[in-house]
Design a protein around this motif. Structure first.
Motif, PDB file in Angstrom:
ATOM      1  N   ALA A 302      -4.326  22.522   0.181  1.00  0.00           N
ATOM      2  CA  ALA A 302      -4.974  21.617   1.132  1.00  0.00           C
ATOM      3  C   ALA A 302      -4.537  20.197   0.829  1.00  0.00           C
ATOM      4  CB  ALA A 302      -6.500  21.736   1.033  1.00  0.00           C
ATOM      5  N   GLY A 303      -4.624  19.336   1.852  1.00  0.00           N
ATOM      6  CA  GLY A 303      -4.298  17.924   1.678  1.00  0.00           C
ATOM      7  C   GLY A 303      -2.848  17.708   1.288  1.00  0.00           C
ATOM      8  N   THR A 304      -2.647  16.816   0.304  1.00  0.00           N
ATOM      9  CA  THR A 304      -1.292  16.498  -0.152  1.00  0.00           C
ATOM     10  C   THR A 304      -0.602  17.720  -0.727  1.00  0.00           C
ATOM     11  OG1 THR A 304      -2.000  14.243  -0.665  1.00  0.00           O
ATOM     12  CG2 THR A 304       0.077  14.987  -1.637  1.00  0.00           C
ATOM     13  N   TYR A 305      -1.358  18.541  -1.441  1.00  0.00           N
ATOM     14  CA  TYR A 305      -0.771  19.749  -2.015  1.00  0.00           C
ATOM     15  C   TYR A 305      -0.246  20.677  -0.926  1.00  0.00           C
ATOM     16  CZ  TYR A 305      -3.021  18.239  -6.333  1.00  0.00           C
ATOM     17  OH  TYR A 305      -3.397  17.525  -7.430  1.00  0.00           O
ATOM     18  N   ALA A 306      -0.911  20.693   0.219  1.00  0.00           N
ATOM     19  CA  ALA A 306      -0.454  21.541   1.315  1.00  0.00           C
ATOM     20  C   ALA A 306       0.900  21.083   1.837  1.00  0.00           C
ATOM     21  CB  ALA A 306      -1.483  21.538   2.442  1.00  0.00           C
ATOM     22  N   VAL A 308       3.258  19.483   0.135  1.00  0.00           N
ATOM     23  CA  VAL A 308       4.267  19.871  -0.855  1.00  0.00           C
ATOM     24  C   VAL A 308       4.531  21.374  -0.791  1.00  0.00           C
ATOM     25  CG1 VAL A 308       4.783  19.973  -3.318  1.00  0.00           C
ATOM     26  CG2 VAL A 308       3.651  17.954  -2.366  1.00  0.00           C
ATOM     27  N   ALA A 309       3.461  22.159  -0.654  1.00  0.00           N
ATOM     28  CA  ALA A 309       3.613  23.615  -0.605  1.00  0.00           C
ATOM     29  C   ALA A 309       4.394  24.047   0.622  1.00  0.00           C
ATOM     30  CB  ALA A 309       2.236  24.275  -0.624  1.00  0.00           C
ATOM     31  N   VAL A 310       4.106  23.435   1.769  1.00  0.00           N
ATOM     32  CA  VAL A 310       4.812  23.790   2.998  1.00  0.00           C
ATOM     33  C   VAL A 310       6.302  23.492   2.866  1.00  0.00           C
ATOM     34  CG1 VAL A 310       5.152  23.084   5.400  1.00  0.00           C
ATOM     35  CG2 VAL A 310       2.865  23.614   4.566  1.00  0.00           C
ATOM     36  N   LEU A 311       6.647  22.334   2.325  1.00  0.00           N
ATOM     37  CA  LEU A 311       8.062  21.989   2.163  1.00  0.00           C
ATOM     38  C   LEU A 311       8.746  22.934   1.186  1.00  0.00           C
ATOM     39  CD1 LEU A 311       7.847  18.079   2.097  1.00  0.00           C
ATOM     40  CD2 LEU A 311       8.647  19.551   3.965  1.00  0.00           C
ATOM     41  N   ALA A 312       8.017  23.348   0.136  1.00  0.00           N
ATOM     42  CA  ALA A 312       8.600  24.283  -0.829  1.00  0.00           C
ATOM     43  C   ALA A 312       8.857  25.643  -0.189  1.00  0.00           C
ATOM     44  CB  ALA A 312       7.672  24.425  -2.037  1.00  0.00           C
ATOM     45  N   VAL A 313       7.881  26.133   0.577  1.00  0.00           N
ATOM     46  CA  VAL A 313       8.057  27.428   1.232  1.00  0.00           C
ATOM     47  C   VAL A 313       9.144  27.332   2.311  1.00  0.00           C
ATOM     48  CG1 VAL A 313       6.932  29.242   2.572  1.00  0.00           C
ATOM     49  CG2 VAL A 313       5.684  28.092   0.744  1.00  0.00           C
ATOM     50  N   ALA A 314       9.198  26.187   3.006  1.00  0.00           N
ATOM     51  CA  ALA A 314      10.246  25.991   4.007  1.00  0.00           C
ATOM     52  C   ALA A 314      11.628  26.025   3.360  1.00  0.00           C
ATOM     53  CB  ALA A 314      10.036  24.670   4.737  1.00  0.00           C
ATOM     54  N   ALA A 315      11.730  25.519   2.121  1.00  0.00           N
ATOM     55  CA  ALA A 315      13.008  25.586   1.403  1.00  0.00           C
ATOM     56  C   ALA A 315      13.382  27.034   1.095  1.00  0.00           C
ATOM     57  CB  ALA A 315      12.921  24.770   0.118  1.00  0.00           C
ATOM     58  N   VAL A 316      12.384  27.855   0.739  1.00  0.00           N
ATOM     59  CA  VAL A 316      12.650  29.282   0.508  1.00  0.00           C
ATOM     60  C   VAL A 316      13.110  29.940   1.805  1.00  0.00           C
ATOM     61  CG1 VAL A 316      11.637  31.484  -0.206  1.00  0.00           C
ATOM     62  CG2 VAL A 316      10.990  29.367  -1.378  1.00  0.00           C
ATOM     63  N   TYR A 317      12.440  29.611   2.907  1.00  0.00           N
ATOM     64  CA  TYR A 317      12.826  30.145   4.216  1.00  0.00           C
ATOM     65  C   TYR A 317      14.275  29.775   4.536  1.00  0.00           C
ATOM     66  CZ  TYR A 317      13.163  30.481   9.299  1.00  0.00           C
ATOM     67  OH  TYR A 317      13.589  30.759  10.572  1.00  0.00           O
ATOM     68  N   THR A 318      14.639  28.505   4.293  1.00  0.00           N
ATOM     69  CA  THR A 318      16.003  28.054   4.553  1.00  0.00           C
ATOM     70  C   THR A 318      17.000  28.798   3.676  1.00  0.00           C
ATOM     71  OG1 THR A 318      15.192  25.866   5.188  1.00  0.00           O
ATOM     72  CG2 THR A 318      17.516  26.039   4.599  1.00  0.00           C
TER      73      THR A 318
END
Length: 420
Positions: A302-306, A308-318
């Motif tokens: 949630a919040g800022t951590y969310a 960072v988490a979204v960008l990290a998972v998006a990197a895995v997706y990429t």
């Protein structure tokens, strides 16, 4: 002194044409509904329905496209497809009535669907083996870069007041596709081999009898849902279920496009070290891992951590896209026999086209059912595609599976005698 031999000049001109066309795609895709609404005055509902009908009708032309590639040559089909798109966009300002809009939309859709098999067949004519893989990788990477640049241009056009921006978009779209067509005309026509007597009666019957290639196409249909999820499902998921600003979805898309453009060629080089089927299956597995991570995001971040988490998972997706796209695309071209490459690639293109047609309905239903179900179904879908790829490996030609085997042997084994 730089080489100007036809073997080097032709691929460069093809890639330049591909870059020009992808800039046009980048302009058009973000503006589609607003662009047509401004030029025609039709309602958004009518435009959406018309584009769907035009897209479905365009699918019926794909078998014809395959025949044209095999008989007239991929170069002529690519030129025709680009010319259709240039003419279609130039005609949009004059499509005031609904029948006229449908006719123009159909012209644009046929040109769009025909471009991919034509382009890949032309690459198949210009290069072989590992060099073909590299040319496909450059084509894919520069297309992503062109799409990104076109999207920035689209954002600039949206900033123009009134209808002037959409009129400028019309001119720009017609121009870039016309330039792309001219560039392809400057590619020397590939030498076409003489058919053997036993090949004279071959056609789509040969394609439909090739069970390993049909399995390859089915696997791509399933894995293609992983690609469509980013544009259709991810923006709603991030804003509704994770609670992030809508602008972040655009950031995720931009990061994905930039990484694929920058890393596509190095990733393709790494893929040449292993079997294409297994590389593509590994990419699907990485897709599934990213989907599992998206499924748990709303509960753990949630919040800022969310963010960072979204960008990290998006990197895995990429990473999944980078690992899967190069070997999968190469498989589709390498496994097609030269004299029927157009028909084979037209059938393969249907896996993308059908996925893009049904994905909005299916993913919309899953979004309504809940985010966990959406990502679970997507994970199972892409893993099923990976399993089919591995199963089809034993029936595919050796040179298609492994870059280290023969370049493009001819004749190809009879698919009816190859175990599925």
């Amino acid at each position: 002194m730089r080489s100007t031999s036809p073997e080097r000049v032709a691929p460069r001109r093809l890639i330049a044409a591909s870059l020009a066309g992808s800039i046009g795609d980048g302009i058009y895709v973000p503006l589609t509904l607003l662009f047509i609404h401004s030029l025609t005055g039709l309602s958004l509902t009518a435009i959406g329905a018309g584009l769907t009908v035009a897209g479905l009708c365009a699918l019926a032309f794909m078998p014809v496209v395959g025949v044209l590639i095999d008989r007239a040559g991929a170069r002529r089909v690519v030129i025709g497809a680009l010319a259709l798109r240039a003419a279609g966009f130039a005609a949009y300002p004059f499509a005031g009535g609904y029948p006229a809009f449908l006719a123009v939309a159909l012209v644009v859709a046929v040109g769009m669907w025909a471009s991919s098999p034509g382009q890949h067949a032309l690459i198949g004519e210009l290069a072989e083996g590992a060099e073909r893989d590299r040319l496909l990788a450059w084509d894919r990477s520069l297309r992503n870069g062109g799409m990104g640049f076109g999207s920035l241009a689209a954002a600039g056009l949206l900033a123009v007041d009134g209808d002037a921006g959409y009129t400028a978009a019309t001119v720009a779209l017609a121009a870039v596709f016309a330039v792309a067509a001219v560039l392809v005309t400057r590619i020397p026509a590939a030498r076409r081999g003489v058919r053997r007597p036993e090949e004279a009666g071959e056609g789509y019957r040969r394609v439909l009898a090739d069970r390993p290639y049909l399995l390859l196409t089915a696997a791509n249909f399933l894995i293609a849902f992983g690609y469509t999820a980013q544009a259709i499902a991810l923006p709603i998921f991030l804003t509704r279920d994770v609670g992030l600003p809508g602008a972040l979805a655009g950031v995720v898309f931009a990061v994905n496009t930039a990484l694929v453009a920058l890393l596509g060629v190095p990733a393709a080089r790494l893929a040449l070290r292993g079997r294409r089927t297994r590389g593509a299956a590994l990419g699907a597995l990485v897709f599934a891992i990213s989907f599992a991570a998206f499924a748990v995001l709303p509960q753990v971040a949630a919040g800022t951590y969310a963010i960072v988490a979204v960008l990290a998972v998006a990197a895995v997706y990429t990473a999944g896209e980078l690992v899967h796209s190069a070997p999968a695309q190469s498989l589709s071209v390498q496994a097609a026999p030269a004299h029927l490459r157009g028909r084979y690639l037209s059938v393969y293109q249907l896996s993308w086209s059908l996925c893009r047609t049904v994905a909005p309905l299916l993913l919309g239903f899953l979004l309504e059912a809940g985010p966990w179900l959406l990502w679970a179904v997507l994970a199972v879908t892409v893993l099923s595609g990976a399993a089919i790829l591995l199963y089809a490996e034993r029936g595919l030609p050796a040179h298609a599976v492994s870059p280290r085997d023969a370049l493009d042997p001819d004749p190809r084994p009879d698919p009816e005698q190859v175990p599925a």
